[in-house]
Design a protein around this motif. Structure first.
Motif, PDB file in Angstrom:
ATOM      1  N   LEU B  37       0.809  -1.059   0.064  1.00 31.23           N
ATOM      2  CA  LEU B  37       0.048  -0.062   0.200  1.00 31.23           C
ATOM      3  C   LEU B  37       0.770   1.336   0.029  1.00 31.23           C
ATOM      4  CD1 LEU B  37      -2.988  -1.076   2.695  1.00 31.23           C
ATOM      5  CD2 LEU B  37      -2.948  -0.780  -0.045  1.00 31.23           C
ATOM      6  N   ALA B  38       1.766   1.296   1.117  1.00 29.15           N
ATOM      7  CA  ALA B  38       2.736   2.308   0.910  1.00 29.15           C
ATOM      8  C   ALA B  38       3.546   2.531  -0.528  1.00 29.15           C
ATOM      9  CB  ALA B  38       3.848   2.127   2.046  1.00 29.15           C
ATOM     10  N   SER B  39       3.971   1.535  -1.041  1.00 28.43           N
ATOM     11  CA  SER B  39       4.696   1.814  -2.403  1.00 28.43           C
ATOM     12  C   SER B  39       3.617   2.007  -3.231  1.00 28.43           C
ATOM     13  CB  SER B  39       5.434   0.248  -2.654  1.00 28.43           C
ATOM     14  OG  SER B  39       4.392  -0.724  -2.924  1.00 28.43           O
ATOM     15  N   ILE B  43       4.731   5.326  -5.611  1.00 23.51           N
ATOM     16  CA  ILE B  43       4.508   5.264  -7.217  1.00 23.51           C
ATOM     17  C   ILE B  43       3.416   6.442  -7.653  1.00 23.51           C
ATOM     18  CG2 ILE B  43       4.094   3.626  -9.287  1.00 23.51           C
ATOM     19  CD1 ILE B  43       5.013   1.425  -7.288  1.00 23.51           C
ATOM     20  N   ALA B  44       2.376   6.334  -7.106  1.00 24.62           N
ATOM     21  CA  ALA B  44       1.177   7.267  -7.647  1.00 24.62           C
ATOM     22  C   ALA B  44       1.576   8.812  -7.674  1.00 24.62           C
ATOM     23  CB  ALA B  44       0.087   6.997  -6.627  1.00 24.62           C
ATOM     24  N   LEU B  45       2.244   9.000  -6.721  1.00 20.28           N
ATOM     25  CA  LEU B  45       3.064  10.407  -6.356  1.00 20.28           C
ATOM     26  C   LEU B  45       4.146  10.795  -7.508  1.00 20.28           C
ATOM     27  CD1 LEU B  45       2.962  10.866  -2.565  1.00 20.28           C
ATOM     28  CD2 LEU B  45       1.653  11.929  -4.161  1.00 20.28           C
ATOM     29  N   ARG B  46       4.635   9.863  -8.172  1.00 23.33           N
ATOM     30  CA  ARG B  46       5.435   9.804  -9.069  1.00 23.33           C
ATOM     31  C   ARG B  46       4.819  10.374 -10.480  1.00 23.33           C
ATOM     32  NH1 ARG B  46       8.614   4.874  -9.686  1.00 23.33           N
ATOM     33  NH2 ARG B  46       8.854   4.448  -7.218  1.00 23.33           N
ATOM     34  N   GLY B  47       3.455  10.257 -10.318  1.00 20.69           N
ATOM     35  CA  GLY B  47       2.865  10.538 -11.697  1.00 20.69           C
ATOM     36  C   GLY B  47       3.105  12.033 -12.021  1.00 20.69           C
ATOM     37  N   ASP B  48       2.850  12.300 -13.316  1.00 23.91           N
ATOM     38  CA  ASP B  48       2.787  13.685 -13.867  1.00 23.91           C
ATOM     39  C   ASP B  48       1.596  13.959 -14.244  1.00 23.91           C
ATOM     40  OD1 ASP B  48       2.127  12.522 -16.380  1.00 23.91           O
ATOM     41  OD2 ASP B  48       4.328  12.384 -16.609  1.00 23.91           O
ATOM     42  N   THR B  49       0.920  15.551 -14.227  1.00 20.51           N
ATOM     43  CA  THR B  49      -0.403  15.713 -14.116  1.00 20.51           C
ATOM     44  C   THR B  49      -0.909  15.262 -15.535  1.00 20.51           C
ATOM     45  OG1 THR B  49       0.511  17.867 -14.861  1.00 20.51           O
ATOM     46  CG2 THR B  49      -0.402  17.670 -12.617  1.00 20.51           C
ATOM     47  N   ILE B 245       0.722  -1.409 -18.628  1.00 17.71           N
ATOM     48  CA  ILE B 245       1.192  -1.945 -19.935  1.00 17.71           C
ATOM     49  C   ILE B 245       1.149  -1.242 -21.201  1.00 17.71           C
ATOM     50  CG2 ILE B 245       1.445  -4.040 -21.133  1.00 17.71           C
ATOM     51  CD1 ILE B 245       2.189  -4.795 -18.591  1.00 17.71           C
ATOM     52  N   ASN B 246       0.030  -0.853 -21.607  1.00 15.13           N
ATOM     53  CA  ASN B 246      -0.074  -0.137 -22.881  1.00 15.13           C
ATOM     54  C   ASN B 246       0.170   1.320 -22.804  1.00 15.13           C
ATOM     55  OD1 ASN B 246      -2.375  -2.320 -22.751  1.00 15.13           O
ATOM     56  ND2 ASN B 246      -1.494  -2.375 -24.645  1.00 15.13           N
ATOM     57  N   ARG B 247      -0.186   2.060 -21.794  1.00 16.68           N
ATOM     58  CA  ARG B 247       0.190   3.652 -21.752  1.00 16.68           C
ATOM     59  C   ARG B 247       1.350   3.764 -21.111  1.00 16.68           C
ATOM     60  NH1 ARG B 247      -5.411   2.671 -19.903  1.00 16.68           N
ATOM     61  NH2 ARG B 247      -6.905   2.985 -21.462  1.00 16.68           N
ATOM     62  N   SER B 248       2.091   2.629 -20.925  1.00 18.84           N
ATOM     63  CA  SER B 248       3.505   2.456 -20.300  1.00 18.84           C
ATOM     64  C   SER B 248       3.409   3.564 -19.099  1.00 18.84           C
ATOM     65  CB  SER B 248       4.460   3.234 -21.293  1.00 18.84           C
ATOM     66  OG  SER B 248       4.308   2.178 -22.376  1.00 18.84           O
ATOM     67  N   SER B 249       2.480   3.532 -18.144  1.00 15.80           N
ATOM     68  CA  SER B 249       2.684   4.436 -17.078  1.00 15.80           C
ATOM     69  C   SER B 249       2.378   4.048 -15.492  1.00 15.80           C
ATOM     70  CB  SER B 249       1.385   5.817 -17.202  1.00 15.80           C
ATOM     71  OG  SER B 249       1.564   6.570 -16.171  1.00 15.80           O
ATOM     72  N   LEU B 250       3.150   3.268 -15.113  1.00 10.44           N
ATOM     73  CA  LEU B 250       3.077   2.726 -13.665  1.00 10.44           C
ATOM     74  C   LEU B 250       2.360   3.747 -12.580  1.00 10.44           C
ATOM     75  CD1 LEU B 250       3.471  -0.011 -12.255  1.00 10.44           C
ATOM     76  CD2 LEU B 250       5.594   0.716 -11.661  1.00 10.44           C
ATOM     77  N   PRO B 251       2.995   5.076 -12.649  1.00  7.47           N
ATOM     78  CA  PRO B 251       2.334   5.838 -11.830  1.00  7.47           C
ATOM     79  C   PRO B 251       0.788   6.018 -11.873  1.00  7.47           C
ATOM     80  CG  PRO B 251       4.188   6.973 -12.769  1.00  7.47           C
ATOM     81  CD  PRO B 251       4.216   5.678 -13.332  1.00  7.47           C
ATOM     82  N   GLY B 252       0.608   6.056 -13.362  1.00  8.68           N
ATOM     83  CA  GLY B 252      -1.177   6.296 -13.746  1.00  8.68           C
ATOM     84  C   GLY B 252      -1.922   5.117 -13.417  1.00  8.68           C
ATOM     85  N   ALA B 253      -1.152   3.865 -13.454  1.00 10.01           N
ATOM     86  CA  ALA B 253      -1.898   2.596 -12.899  1.00 10.01           C
ATOM     87  C   ALA B 253      -2.002   2.895 -11.379  1.00 10.01           C
ATOM     88  CB  ALA B 253      -1.005   1.608 -13.455  1.00 10.01           C
ATOM     89  N   ALA B 254      -0.856   3.340 -10.730  1.00  6.81           N
ATOM     90  CA  ALA B 254      -1.130   3.176  -9.235  1.00  6.81           C
ATOM     91  C   ALA B 254      -2.158   4.264  -8.754  1.00  6.81           C
ATOM     92  CB  ALA B 254       0.291   3.720  -8.477  1.00  6.81           C
ATOM     93  N   GLN B 255      -1.973   5.374  -9.688  1.00 10.10           N
ATOM     94  CA  GLN B 255      -3.211   6.331  -9.313  1.00 10.10           C
ATOM     95  C   GLN B 255      -4.601   5.713  -9.314  1.00 10.10           C
ATOM     96  OE1 GLN B 255      -2.348   9.485 -11.769  1.00 10.10           O
ATOM     97  NE2 GLN B 255      -0.592  10.534 -10.444  1.00 10.10           N
TER      98      GLN B 255
END
Lengths: 339, 306
Positions: B37-39, B43-49, B245-255
């Motif tokens: 949960l913490a990770s 990860i979610a906070l690393r995402g861009d707007t 996988i497709n949008r290649s955004s782990l931060p987006g997925a975490a959000q």
């Protein structure tokens, strides 16, 4: 729990944790792969027979790049075998690759099917083609652009636009015509669909066979796999494969390919395996076990695949498709292709 | 009752001197549980707007709608199937009742996506049902008539409910079996009909069980990915996967995953809310099993087919 049992448990766990690093001894190579076991195992067995190098396989259907990245400098991964240019590019983006420096491969693999910096090499090819109903589709040729023609309204079946196979096709369309034109094309294709995108390429052929739609979009090897399967032969028999082309171009092809892991502990063996995959023996196996197009010139294509007619691949460098991966995924979202 | 004795007993054991490793051990266990949960948050906070704006405009609204539809549908179907079957096998007697009562939970043993494959095979355009339909009405192709599509949101609701209703069934059956028979008997002697028994006695008594069973079923439906993808339903869970996988955004997925945690918490709150003020205690000494109503003829066959 008695103390000695606790100690035993700790010892066993420690052994399990350290085991991968022990495997880094001589005479081995560690392969991470997305490819189906039954496709890849005969090939790796043949490699072991030829070279005496033992191959350890880690198989998964997603997330291997992330896994290698997380394992970091201690990753036991030497080689990542994967399909689709999008995934090859993902591995490079994840920073888990190093250039494969091989004069042999540079000679065998055409420039458009390898990374300009050598981080990935295509090993075999597949084309994204049309499965057309034998009864209801008369024309022998078709272009990808034509799939958006309203004459196909309610007649096309396809799997999710977010699937990597379609992502690459859309990426190629963006490279050919620019993003605005590609969006228009995708909206046209969406308007022609007989049903919401779902299932896989086999279900697409099945739906064409049942008359739900007249043409389906699928990969070349799936049709051959259905043709040679006991219970799916009917689906292939009801359809024929048309190799579409881009207007003024060739057929959209994609790759199965290989990358060399950045921290490969068995780099020499990894290079042997990578070069071996381009050998005549391996290339024949790609053609006849996997029903793919060999990357190497002069290797005979399987008869079923050859029955589609001669493949004229588009000249586009696959690295350009990879560069459009995100734009293609965004387009699919934007036009609500899967909704 | 047993939980009470455990919660009172546990601290005493761990505070004993010989167990002074207990506290670090418990902290370690807690850390292992919290780590994902913490990770996720990190990860979610690393995402861009930019990615979040894209997801919020094009992905999340549709995915949230599909997910809400899926959960609502699965809730209704599993409640009807789970409670209905539990009531039939506990309160009635008919041929095959004992076999049915252990056969009913079995669907839980099947992975949802396998069940999805099977139902698609049966009900899809090329399947036996539609093939027979075409033969019967002399249609040449599947495009010439309308047929409900199994690869759709309603199809996904149906498939998941078939697999997940045992959660409700098991909880409701346990409740029906253990609840005091005297309440039923009193209702019956006061002239309550079978329907009134269900509505005014059995169902209110079963509410806590329903809350537990339903929330488990819904959590399972929420975390499904294989069946949703195959059936073409764009759930939030599937969006996490495609974003990664497709949008290649782990931060987006975490959000999106963080957003889904809110739904999970809501489901848990719903479960607690469903159990509020309802702690039916059964006195073991006086417990009696609900007397079963014998069913014969058409009643029995209706019960079995349900």
């Amino acid at each position: 729990m008695p103390l000695n049992r606790v100690r035993a448990l700790i010892a066993v766990s420690a052994l399990a944790i350290c085991a991968p690093s022990l495997a880094a001894a001589q005479g081995e190579v560690n392969v991470y792969t997305y490819r189906e076991h039954k496709l890849i195992q005969p090939m790796l067995d043949a490699f072991t027979k030829d070279t005496g190098i033992k191959v350890n396989v880690v198989s998964a259907s997603s997330g291997l790049e992330q896994r290698i990245k997380t394992e970091g400098a201690n990753s036991p991964a030497d080689v990542l075998l994967t399909v689709d240019i999008g995934r090859l590019e993902d591995a490079v983006q994840a920073g888990i690759t190093q250039p494969i420096k091989s004069a042999l491969l540079d000679k065998i693999v055409p420039a458009q099917y390898r990374d300009p910096e050598g981080h990935w090499y295509g090993i075999s090819m597949r084309a994204r083609v049309v499965y057309a109903s034998k009864d209801r589709v008369k024309q022998g040729n078709i272009t990808y652009e034509e799939l958006a023609d309203p004459k196909w309204k309610g007649k096309i079946c396809i799997r999710s636009g977010q699937h990597i196979y379609n992502n690459a096709l859309i990426g190629a369309m963006i490279d050919k015509h620019g993003e605005a034109k590609a969006e228009e094309w995708l909206r046209g294709l969406k308007a022609n669909l007989a049903q919401k995108p779902s299932g896989g390429d086999r279900e697409t052929a099945r739906d064409v066979a049942a008359g739900k739609c007249d043409i389906g979009i699928g990969n070349t090897y799936y049709w051959a796999l259905m043709k040679t399967s006991g219970n799916q032969k009917d689906w292939a028999d009801a359809t024929r494969v048309i190799l579409p082309t881009f207007e003024g171009g060739g057929t959209h092809v994609n790759l199965s390919g290989v990358v060399l892991a950045k921290n490969a502990p068995n780099k020499a063996n990894a290079m042997k395996l990578i070069e071996w995959l381009a050998s005549d023996e391996a290339q024949h196996m790609y053609a006849d076990i996997n029903y793919e197009y060999p990357i190497k010139d002069g290797i005979k294509v399987n008869d079923i695949i050859a029955s589609y007619g001669p493949l004229k691949p588009d000249a586009m460098a696959l690295s350009k498709i990879a560069a459009n991966k995100k734009a293609a995924a965004n387009l699919v979202d934007k036009v609500g292709f899967d909704n | 009752m047993t939980t009470a004795s455990q919660t009172h007993g546990a601290p005493r054991i761990f505070l004993r001197r010989s167990h002074f490793f207990a506290v670090p051990f418990l902290v370690l266990v807690a850390a292992i549980v919290i780590a994902p949960l913490a990770s996720l948050a990190v990860i979610a906070l690393r995402g861009d707007t930019e990615i979040w704006q894209h997801l919020w405009t094009y992905v999340v609204p549709n995915a949230a709608l599909d997910t809400a539809g899926l959960l609502a549908g699965v809730a209704i179907l599993t409640a009807i199937a789970g409670i209905g079957t539990a009531w039939i096998v506990t309160a009635h007697d008919f041929p095959g009742r004992t076999s049915l009562s252990w056969l009913l939970p079995l669907p839980l043993a099947f992975p949802t996506y396998i069940v999805a494959y099977v139902y698609v095979d049966i009900f899809d355009a090329a399947g036996p049902v539609q093939s027979a339909f075409r033969a019967l009405f002399s249609y040449r192709t599947a495009a010439e008539y309308w047929f409900p599509s199994i690869r759709s949101l309603p199809g996904a609701i149906f498939v998941m409910s078939i697999v997940l209703y045992p959660y409700v069934y098991l909880a409701a059956r346990a409740m029906f079996l253990t609840q005091s028979a005297s309440l039923m008997e009193v209702a019956r002697t006061l002239g309550a009909s079978r329907l009134m028994l269900v509505r005014h006695v059995a169902l209110p008594l079963a509410r806590p069980a329903l809350a537990v069973g339903l929330s488990l079923a819904l959590l399972e439906a929420l975390n499904d990915i294989g069946a949703s993808e195959y059936l073409g339903v764009q759930t939030l869970t599937l969006s996490i996967f495609t974003t990664w996988i497709n949008r290649s955004s782990l931060p987006g997925a975490a959000q999106i995953a963080c957003m889904m945690l809110v739904i999970v918490i809501a489901l848990m709150a719903l479960e607690r809310h469903g159990r509020r003020h309802r702690r039916f205690m059964v006195s073991l000494r006086r417990q009696r099993i609900v007397p079963r109503i014998p069913l014969t003829g058409s009643d029995a066959s209706i019960a079995i087919s349900f």
